[in-house]
Design an enzyme around this catalytic site. Structure first.
Site: not given
Ligand code: KE4
Length: 428
Positions: A144, A239, A267
């Site tokens: 993701y 990523d 994060k």
């Molecule tokens: P954000 O747009 O949520 O800040 O980041 C996206 C993203 C990009 N790359 C990786 C590897 C990620 O894990 C994420 C976001 N992680 C999720 C949890 N699996 C955030 C939690 C959510 O979607 O509320």
């Protein structure tokens, strides 16, 4: 545990927010039940609106590496806010945090700050396409990279594995430029390059996957991706939204000794405030506007409060030479304890871990890609999740997530968690 106030709040929230949440995974859809509404947090603990305390193994999905309400971050944000919250101009602090991040991360000269991991990954792909003048990308099933259209793609049919949208609103025109590969399967990646010669701009990958549970790269896999990208004139995008500043000061590039071309962050880099970033060598990053032709922008990019939080976070990480040893030792201790408790019962499970990222899969076989992660017994996971929640231990409300360990955890917290897992294991 009494969840009455959280339940009431969830009903109220659902009237004015779709699904009652601002991000779907928070709604507990994958595990059932009502999400807890957190009132405040400190160190390793969350406190919900019903007064329940939880040991937190999500830590806002990764950012709280040093614990909730980490004093240096809180104080920096308070002081900065008194001087204004946003100017839309360059500020000296952006240069300071950029220089610090560049000094901590291998193989990068420049970094551009944005407001989320999604924005970082979306921008990195646009930059790679602009730099290589190619359209297609390869991503991996189960990884993701945020909710940008190019990433919301399911495996297409047939060997070509052309992508198809996995969300309404994503067009087939977008999907056709995303090719899907199997994590840890370098032969599959090579097949895609052979079938799309000179058309692939980049591979984007989570160097340690955290969105299928925690899935480590097999020995040599990341190095093989580096080689196949170099051979084919494609860029390798790591990523590191999850792994950055968590697995090592220099993230997965440092841990595995593999150089990516563009690295995405989120994060931890924001210390809990909305910060994403992407970084790379000068000749790639200078392709970005206003220097180069690839456009990317953001009203609140480099926001003073977010930069203040991120700068304190990175300084604390950079100056603590024992941090990653402590995180490794605490997470290894937890892993050992979970094995000791779960193996007392006839439960089919396996535990994956890399540093302070760990996940429990209710399947006896190795979990090394999306398909093997999907084999896990989700009914058992649901019981495990809710059993721990009732014990005051808060893990991710989905079997497809990793746990994030915070340095604020004490060994008493870890022992409590291990004992709680033992009590829950009796009812699985
Ligand atoms: P954000 O747009 O949520 O800040 O980041 C996206 C993203 C990009 N790359 C990786 C590897 C990620 O894990 C994420 C976001 N992680 C999720 C949890 N699996 C955030 C939690 C959510 O979607 O509320």
């Amino acid at each position: 545990m009494n969840y009455q106030r959280s339940s009431q709040l969830f009903v109220e929230a659902a009237k004015v927010i779709p699904g009652g949440v601002n991000s779907p995974v928070r709604a507990f859809k994958a595990v059932g039940g009502t999400p807890i509404f957190v009132k405040e947090a400190k160190g390793a603990y969350l406190f919900d609106e019903d007064g329940n305390r939880y040991i937190d193994y999500i830590n806002s999905w990764g950012p709280m590496l040093l614990g909730h309400a980490f004093e240096p971050v809180v104080n920096a944000v308070i002081e900065k806010a008194k001087k204004g919250t946003s100017f839309g101009t360059p500020t000296a602090l952006e240069t300071e945090i950029a220089a610090l991040a560049v000094s901590m991360v291998p193989n990068v000269d420049k970094i551009r700050f944005v407001n989320s991991g999604t924005e970082a990954c979306m921008s990195a792909v646009r930059l790679a396409r602009g730099y290589t003048k190619r359209d297609k990308i390869i991503k991996f099933s189960g990884c993701y990279h945020g909710h940008s259209d190019s990433f919301l793609i399911a495996a297409g049919s047939g060997l070509s594995t052309f992508g198809v949208p996995n969300s309404p609103g994503v067009t087939s025109g977008t999907a056709k430029d995303t090719l899907l590969a199997k994590y840890n399967d370098i032969a599959n990646v090579k097949e895609l390059f052979a079938a799309n010669r000179n058309e692939i701009a980049a591979i984007i990958i989570e160097p340690v996957a955290g969105n299928m549970g925690c899935i480590p790269p097999k020995d040599g896999f990341l190095k093989a991706l580096r080689e196949v990208c170099t051979e084919n004139g494609a860029l390798l995008i790591f990523d590191e939204v999850m792994t950055g500043f968590r697995l090592a000061k220099g993230g997965a590039q440092e841990l595995f000794g593999v150089k990516a071309d563009i690295i995405c962050f989120g994060k931890v880099i924001g210390g809990g405030l909305p910060v994403g970033a992407f970084a790379g060598r000068k000749e790639i990053m200078d392709y970005l506007a206003p220097l180069g032709p690839v456009y990317q922008a953001g009203t609140l990019s480099g926001n003073p409060l977010a930069m203040a939080a991120g700068y304190e976070m990175l300084k604390s990480i950079n100056n603590d030479s024992e941090l990653f040893n402590r995180l490794e030792e605490k997470t290894a201790y937890l892993e050992k304890g979970l094995h000791a408790e779960l193996s007392k019962h006839s439960i089919a499970y396996t535990i994956n871990r890399v540093g302070s990222m760990i996940s429990v899969h209710f399947d006896p076989n190795p979990v090394y890609d999306f398909q093997t992660a999907a084999n896990g017994d989700n009914e058992t996971f649901k019981k495990f999740f809710h059993g721990l929640l009732k014990e005051g231990v808060y893990i991710a409300p989905s079997a497809y997530e990793t746990w994030f360990i915070t340095d604020a955890l004490s060994y008493e917290d870890l022992d409590f968690t291990i004992a709680a897992a033992g009590r829950v294991a009796e009812i699985l």
